[in-house]
Write a protein that holds these residues in place. Structure first.
Motif, PDB file in Angstrom:
ATOM      1  N   ARG A  14      12.944  -3.644 -25.954  1.00 41.16           N
ATOM      2  CA  ARG A  14      13.701  -3.351 -24.732  1.00 41.16           C
ATOM      3  C   ARG A  14      13.011  -2.368 -23.807  1.00 41.16           C
ATOM      4  N   PHE A  15      12.085  -1.564 -24.298  1.00 45.66           N
ATOM      5  CA  PHE A  15      11.483  -0.496 -23.500  1.00 45.66           C
ATOM      6  C   PHE A  15      10.019  -0.794 -23.209  1.00 45.66           C
ATOM      7  N   ASN A  16       9.661  -0.675 -21.943  1.00 49.03           N
ATOM      8  CA  ASN A  16       8.271  -0.794 -21.490  1.00 49.03           C
ATOM      9  C   ASN A  16       7.901   0.466 -20.727  1.00 49.03           C
ATOM     10  N   LEU A  17       6.675   0.941 -20.908  1.00 46.31           N
ATOM     11  CA  LEU A  17       6.173   2.100 -20.185  1.00 46.31           C
ATOM     12  C   LEU A  17       4.957   1.667 -19.391  1.00 46.31           C
ATOM     13  N   GLN A  18       4.976   1.949 -18.100  1.00 45.86           N
ATOM     14  CA  GLN A  18       3.884   1.528 -17.221  1.00 45.86           C
ATOM     15  C   GLN A  18       3.257   2.756 -16.569  1.00 45.86           C
ATOM     16  N   PHE A  19       1.932   2.885 -16.691  1.00 47.92           N
ATOM     17  CA  PHE A  19       1.170   3.930 -16.017  1.00 47.92           C
ATOM     18  C   PHE A  19       0.474   3.311 -14.819  1.00 47.92           C
ATOM     19  N   ARG A  20       0.509   4.016 -13.676  1.00 44.04           N
ATOM     20  CA  ARG A  20      -0.061   3.497 -12.432  1.00 44.04           C
ATOM     21  C   ARG A  20      -0.989   4.522 -11.791  1.00 44.04           C
ATOM     22  N   VAL A  21      -2.029   4.019 -11.128  1.00 38.53           N
ATOM     23  CA  VAL A  21      -2.899   4.823 -10.270  1.00 38.53           C
ATOM     24  C   VAL A  21      -3.041   4.040  -8.972  1.00 38.53           C
ATOM     25  N   ASP A  22      -2.650   4.666  -7.859  1.00 40.16           N
ATOM     26  CA  ASP A  22      -2.764   4.048  -6.542  1.00 40.16           C
ATOM     27  C   ASP A  22      -3.696   4.890  -5.683  1.00 40.16           C
ATOM     28  N   ALA A  23      -4.539   4.239  -4.905  1.00 35.53           N
ATOM     29  CA  ALA A  23      -5.451   4.937  -4.004  1.00 35.53           C
ATOM     30  C   ALA A  23      -5.334   4.326  -2.615  1.00 35.53           C
ATOM     31  N   ALA A  24      -5.143   5.187  -1.627  1.00 35.18           N
ATOM     32  CA  ALA A  24      -5.114   4.761  -0.227  1.00 35.18           C
ATOM     33  C   ALA A  24      -6.439   5.166   0.418  1.00 35.18           C
ATOM     34  N   ASN A  25      -7.006   4.287   1.231  1.00 35.62           N
ATOM     35  CA  ASN A  25      -8.318   4.491   1.854  1.00 35.62           C
ATOM     36  C   ASN A  25      -9.365   4.742   0.769  1.00 35.62           C
ATOM     37  N   PHE A  26      -9.462   3.821  -0.168  1.00 36.34           N
ATOM     38  CA  PHE A  26     -10.274   3.966  -1.373  1.00 36.34           C
ATOM     39  C   PHE A  26     -11.744   4.281  -1.075  1.00 36.34           C
ATOM     40  N   PHE A  27     -12.336   3.638  -0.072  1.00 36.01           N
ATOM     41  CA  PHE A  27     -13.751   3.853   0.235  1.00 36.01           C
ATOM     42  C   PHE A  27     -13.962   4.995   1.213  1.00 36.01           C
ATOM     43  N   ASN A  28     -12.865   5.637   1.663  1.00 35.62           N
ATOM     44  CA  ASN A  28     -12.911   6.795   2.550  1.00 35.62           C
ATOM     45  C   ASN A  28     -13.697   6.501   3.838  1.00 35.62           C
ATOM     46  N   SER A  29     -13.525   5.309   4.382  1.00 36.38           N
ATOM     47  CA  SER A  29     -14.205   4.944   5.622  1.00 36.38           C
ATOM     48  C   SER A  29     -13.424   5.501   6.814  1.00 36.38           C
ATOM     49  N   PRO A  30     -14.120   5.974   7.842  1.00 39.38           N
ATOM     50  CA  PRO A  30     -13.426   6.571   8.986  1.00 39.38           C
ATOM     51  C   PRO A  30     -12.745   5.508   9.846  1.00 39.38           C
ATOM     52  N   HIS A  31     -11.611   5.872  10.421  1.00 35.72           N
ATOM     53  CA  HIS A  31     -10.900   5.037  11.373  1.00 35.72           C
ATOM     54  C   HIS A  31     -10.922   5.785  12.700  1.00 35.72           C
ATOM     55  N   PHE A  32     -11.720   5.288  13.641  1.00 33.23           N
ATOM     56  CA  PHE A  32     -11.954   6.008  14.882  1.00 33.23           C
ATOM     57  C   PHE A  32     -10.790   5.863  15.845  1.00 33.23           C
ATOM     58  N   ASN A  33     -10.582   6.911  16.654  1.00 29.53           N
ATOM     59  CA  ASN A  33      -9.578   6.871  17.716  1.00 29.53           C
ATOM     60  C   ASN A  33     -10.047   5.953  18.832  1.00 29.53           C
ATOM     61  N   ASN A  34      -9.131   5.592  19.730  1.00 31.93           N
ATOM     62  CA  ASN A  34      -9.484   4.780  20.890  1.00 31.93           C
ATOM     63  C   ASN A  34     -10.362   5.585  21.841  1.00 31.93           C
ATOM     64  N   PRO A  35     -11.270   4.917  22.557  1.00 28.88           N
ATOM     65  CA  PRO A  35     -12.101   5.636  23.527  1.00 28.88           C
ATOM     66  C   PRO A  35     -11.256   6.114  24.710  1.00 28.88           C
ATOM     67  N   THR A  36     -11.764   7.129  25.407  1.00 28.99           N
ATOM     68  CA  THR A  36     -11.057   7.640  26.582  1.00 28.99           C
ATOM     69  C   THR A  36     -11.071   6.590  27.679  1.00 28.99           C
ATOM     70  N   GLY A  37      -9.962   6.472  28.400  1.00 33.05           N
ATOM     71  CA  GLY A  37      -9.836   5.413  29.403  1.00 33.05           C
ATOM     72  C   GLY A  37      -9.864   5.901  30.831  1.00 33.05           C
ATOM     73  N   SER A  38     -10.054   7.204  31.035  1.00 33.71           N
ATOM     74  CA  SER A  38     -10.077   7.745  32.391  1.00 33.71           C
ATOM     75  C   SER A  38     -11.457   7.542  33.002  1.00 33.71           C
ATOM     76  N   ARG A  39     -11.526   6.791  34.093  1.00 34.85           N
ATOM     77  CA  ARG A  39     -12.826   6.498  34.717  1.00 34.85           C
ATOM     78  C   ARG A  39     -13.469   7.727  35.327  1.00 34.85           C
TER      79      ARG A  39
END
Length: 65
Positions: A14-39
């Motif tokens: 009746r009993f199950n035990l589950q161990f979990r490891v979750d990683a967000a942004n696993f490769f740690n790659s940068p996510h750049f902001n949008n460029p400035t749009g003011s001419r």
């Protein structure tokens, strides 16, 4: 890229035990902001920063009955 790894152990019928490891942004790659749009800006269409979303890990355990 997100990553998840888990393992389930059967304690009894009746009993199950589950161990979990979750990683967000696993490769740690940068996510750049949008460029400035003011001419009139000296930084027109220049990316001047990155979003603050560093690699994160989460550990957990789950008991199911």
């Amino acid at each position: 890229m997100d990553f998840s790894l888990f393992r389930t152990f059967n304690l009894t019928e009746r009993f199950n035990l589950q161990f979990r490891v979750d990683a967000a942004n696993f490769f740690n790659s940068p996510h750049f902001n949008n460029p400035t749009g003011s001419r009139s800006s000296g930084n027109f269409l220049v990316i001047t920063g990155a979003k603050n979303d560093e690699r994160q890990f989460r550990l957990g355990a789950r008991l199911a009955f």
